[in-house]
Design a protein around this motif. Structure first.
Motif, PDB file in Angstrom:
ATOM      1  N   ASP A 131     -23.911  -0.262  19.893  1.00  0.00           N
ATOM      2  CA  ASP A 131     -23.171  -0.725  20.600  1.00  0.00           C
ATOM      3  C   ASP A 131     -23.813  -1.989  20.753  1.00  0.00           C
ATOM      4  O   ASP A 131     -23.548  -2.794  21.364  1.00  0.00           O
ATOM      5  CB  ASP A 131     -22.882   0.092  22.058  1.00  0.00           C
ATOM      6  N   LYS A 132     -25.274  -1.857  20.512  1.00  0.00           N
ATOM      7  CA  LYS A 132     -25.960  -3.334  20.697  1.00  0.00           C
ATOM      8  C   LYS A 132     -25.808  -4.126  20.153  1.00  0.00           C
ATOM      9  O   LYS A 132     -25.487  -5.856  20.307  1.00  0.00           O
ATOM     10  CB  LYS A 132     -27.493  -3.046  21.358  1.00  0.00           C
ATOM     11  N   LEU A 133     -25.807  -4.206  18.401  1.00  0.00           N
ATOM     12  CA  LEU A 133     -26.204  -5.184  17.461  1.00  0.00           C
ATOM     13  C   LEU A 133     -23.996  -5.478  16.594  1.00  0.00           C
ATOM     14  O   LEU A 133     -24.200  -5.832  15.930  1.00  0.00           O
ATOM     15  CB  LEU A 133     -27.167  -4.755  16.851  1.00  0.00           C
ATOM     16  N   GLY A 134     -23.518  -4.224  16.920  1.00  0.00           N
ATOM     17  CA  GLY A 134     -22.592  -3.772  16.062  1.00  0.00           C
ATOM     18  C   GLY A 134     -22.271  -3.101  14.931  1.00  0.00           C
ATOM     19  O   GLY A 134     -23.160  -3.075  14.562  1.00  0.00           O
ATOM     20  N   ARG A 135     -20.885  -2.517  15.475  1.00  0.00           N
ATOM     21  CA  ARG A 135     -20.985  -1.148  13.740  1.00  0.00           C
ATOM     22  C   ARG A 135     -21.486  -1.826  12.621  1.00  0.00           C
ATOM     23  O   ARG A 135     -22.133  -1.127  11.990  1.00  0.00           O
ATOM     24  CB  ARG A 135     -19.757  -0.685  13.738  1.00  0.00           C
ATOM     25  N   LYS A 136     -21.244  -2.770  12.523  1.00  0.00           N
ATOM     26  CA  LYS A 136     -21.434  -3.267  10.788  1.00  0.00           C
ATOM     27  C   LYS A 136     -22.740  -3.102  10.630  1.00  0.00           C
ATOM     28  O   LYS A 136     -23.426  -2.499   9.459  1.00  0.00           O
ATOM     29  CB  LYS A 136     -20.470  -4.259  10.527  1.00  0.00           C
ATOM     30  N   LYS A 137     -23.681  -4.299  11.481  1.00  0.00           N
ATOM     31  CA  LYS A 137     -24.532  -4.603  11.471  1.00  0.00           C
ATOM     32  C   LYS A 137     -25.661  -3.399  11.195  1.00  0.00           C
ATOM     33  O   LYS A 137     -26.661  -3.769  10.124  1.00  0.00           O
ATOM     34  CB  LYS A 137     -25.610  -5.297  12.260  1.00  0.00           C
TER      35      LYS A 137
END
Length: 539
Positions: A90-96
């Protein structure tokens, strides 16, 4: 208030990119299941290899605390990984963070097979447990990320089936855990098949083949292969459009990403994106979150917790129950690799005939019956079959082993055509985009806490093959499933509606209605499927 890119996703016909996403996310679950359950096939072999007592009438056996650590330490890592990677998603993005989980699984699966320690059994086991903890940590990250990614890519008519299909790869992984262990042990047996553990000390020593020390390592290391094959394709996936639009506030990029996969032109709709983001900016630890989603979070965490007590107890203790069912010979009647072969064969057959069909029944029926009904019936039937096994255990063990096997197989079938699948699907649908991965992680981590009770608690009832203790274990699990049946009434049906409609992100949330009453008073949606809706869903 609808955003064009989200509307396009919700109403898109099933296309190649949907199937690609299922395979990419599903292969992660294949790896997860293989790595978590292959240890059951070889744990008795570890006892023969490293804890043999000369002159004993029975082969070496892992002490109870060590057996629990070997089979359960990955679950501890999984719980921690779920919480950490769910929050990062949720903080950095799913893909990262999606690729990091696979890298950890590859490295730790290989290192588990290379566990060192010289001649000290405790050093080997300690090293194995260390790497299996971090293997579990990587596996844990796959739960919230795969579920969230699939839910945010899918259309609303087939979303449940797609998420369930991703999770169904767990069943394939369990099958391959048995199949690979069976195949590798069979290959080794063709070159070294000594007499069983009977006779003098010399014969007893040679009944545990030296090559067996290579066999278990190969089985564990092969768990790295599917993760390696999947890594490239995971890195090629774009960020989910819902995260890009609703969390990053970049409607233009979300539209561009989806134009490539849907092959249509989509309006960026930046004004609506900004409104969505501003209207749903509350945090997890806030009264607004509790008012909207609190009851559903309690429902998803409790049902997953109760389910995993039973589900992981079944899977981790089946090696101890198989002899009672007559599916394998007793340990002193076979050599070491023969015992692995027979245990793996029994695991394979139970998974193929009981576990695997249940997953795919869920895939085919979840959009017809709904999540709520499948979960409710699954918990109830698991409770019934385990209660029968517990009450009639002596009769089944001594007089009707085939009926025992059938009843035991049905507990696996209704676990997977039931709460084992739906507890994975529902947290990926019920919560808002900003907190979806975190809430799924909390629900999944609650499940792994239940799994740890199975590994470190319930498993103790089966290790010594005591009929009375196994009977008690079955009765405990029957009661646990019955509790899951009642806690299912706390979760809402999600069939046939968009994620934004379910979570209230579309502005349909009504603050004057309580979660509990809304769940009882809702009417069906225009698809005729919206039942048991609550405040989260914003009717």
């Amino acid at each position: 208030m609808a955003i064009a890119v989200l509307s396009a996703l919700d109403n898109a016909r099933t296309q190649w990119y949907h199937l690609t996403a299922i395979v990419i996310a599903g292969m992660g679950f294949f790896t997860d299941a293989y790595d978590l359950f292959c240890i059951s096939a070889v744990s008795k072999l570890l006892g023969r290899l490293y804890f043999y007592t000369p002159g004993s009438s029975k082969p070496g056996k892992l002490p109870n605390n060590i057996n629990n650590a070997v089979t359960g330490v990955a679950l501890v890592g999984t719980l921690a990984g779920q919480l950490v990677f769910g929050w990062l998603g949720d903080k950095l993005g799913r893909k990262k963070v999606y690729g990091i989980t696979l890298i950890m699984m590859v490295i730790c699966a290989i290192c588990s097979g290379l566990s060192f320690g010289g001649s000290s059994p405790h050093s080997v086991i300690g090293t194995l447990c260390f790497f299996r903890f971090w293997l579990g940590f990587g596996i844990g990250g796959d739960y919230p990320l795969s579920a969230t990614i699939m839910s945010e890519y899918a259309n609303k008519k087939t979303r449940g089936a797609f998420i369930a299909a991703v999770f169904a790869m767990q069943g394939v992984g369990i099958i391959f855990a048995g199949l690979v262990s069976m195949t590798v042990s069979w290959i080794f047996l063709q070159h070294d098949d000594p007499p069983p553990y009977q006779g003098d000390d010399i014969s007893n020593v040679f009944s545990t083949q030296p090559s067996a020390d290579f066999m278990w390592r190969i089985v564990l290391m092969l768990g790295a292969l599917p993760a390696i094959l999947t890594y490239y394709w995971r890195m090629k996936m774009p960020e989910t459009p819902r995260y890009t639009a609703l969390i990053r506030g970049n409607g233009k990029q979300a539209a561009l990403d989806m134009e490539q996969v849907l092959e249509i032109e989509i309006d960026a709709d930046q004004d609506h994106v900004t409104q969505f983001k501003a209207a749903n900016n509350y945090k997890l630890l806030s009264m607004e979150f509790w008012n909207r989603h609190g009851m559903n979070l309690i429902g998803t965490t409790t049902t997953w917790f109760l389910l995993d007590i039973a589900f992981y107890s079944q899977n981790l203790t089946q090696k101890d129950i198989f002899p009672a069912m007559g599916l394998i010979q007793k340990d002193f009647e076979v050599n070491a690799l023969r015992e692995v072969f027979e245990t793996s064969r029994a695991m394979f057959m139970i998974a193929l005939l009981g576990t695997f069909p249940g997953y795919w029944f869920t895939v085919f029926f979840i959009e017809k019956l709904g999540r709520f009904i499948i979960q409710l019936v699954g918990f109830f039937m698991m409770s019934v079959f385990m209660f029968i096994i517990g009450v009639k255990y002596d009769y089944l063990k001594n007089d009707n082993k085939w009926l025992f096997a059938v009843l035991y197989g049905f507990t696996f079938f209704f676990a997977n055509f039931g709460p084992n699948s739906t507890t994975f699907v529902l947290p990926a649908e019920l919560f808002p985009t900003r907190l979806r991965s975190t809430c799924h992680a909390i629900s999944a981590a609650s499940g792994k806490a239940g799994a740890m009770i199975g590994a470190f608690g319930v498993q103790n009832y089966t290790l010594n093959n005591s009929q009375e203790r196994i009977r008690k274990a079955m009765m405990i699990l029957a009661a646990t499933n019955l509790l899951g049946f009642f806690f299912t009434f706390l979760v809402s049906e999600t069939k046939g509606r968009s994620l934004e409609e379910i979570s209230g992100e579309d502005g349909g949330y009504d603050e004057n209605r309580t979660t509990f009453n809304a769940g009882r008073l809702s009417m069906s949606s225009k698809q005729g499927s919206r039942s048991r809706s609550d405040t989260v869903q914003g009717e």
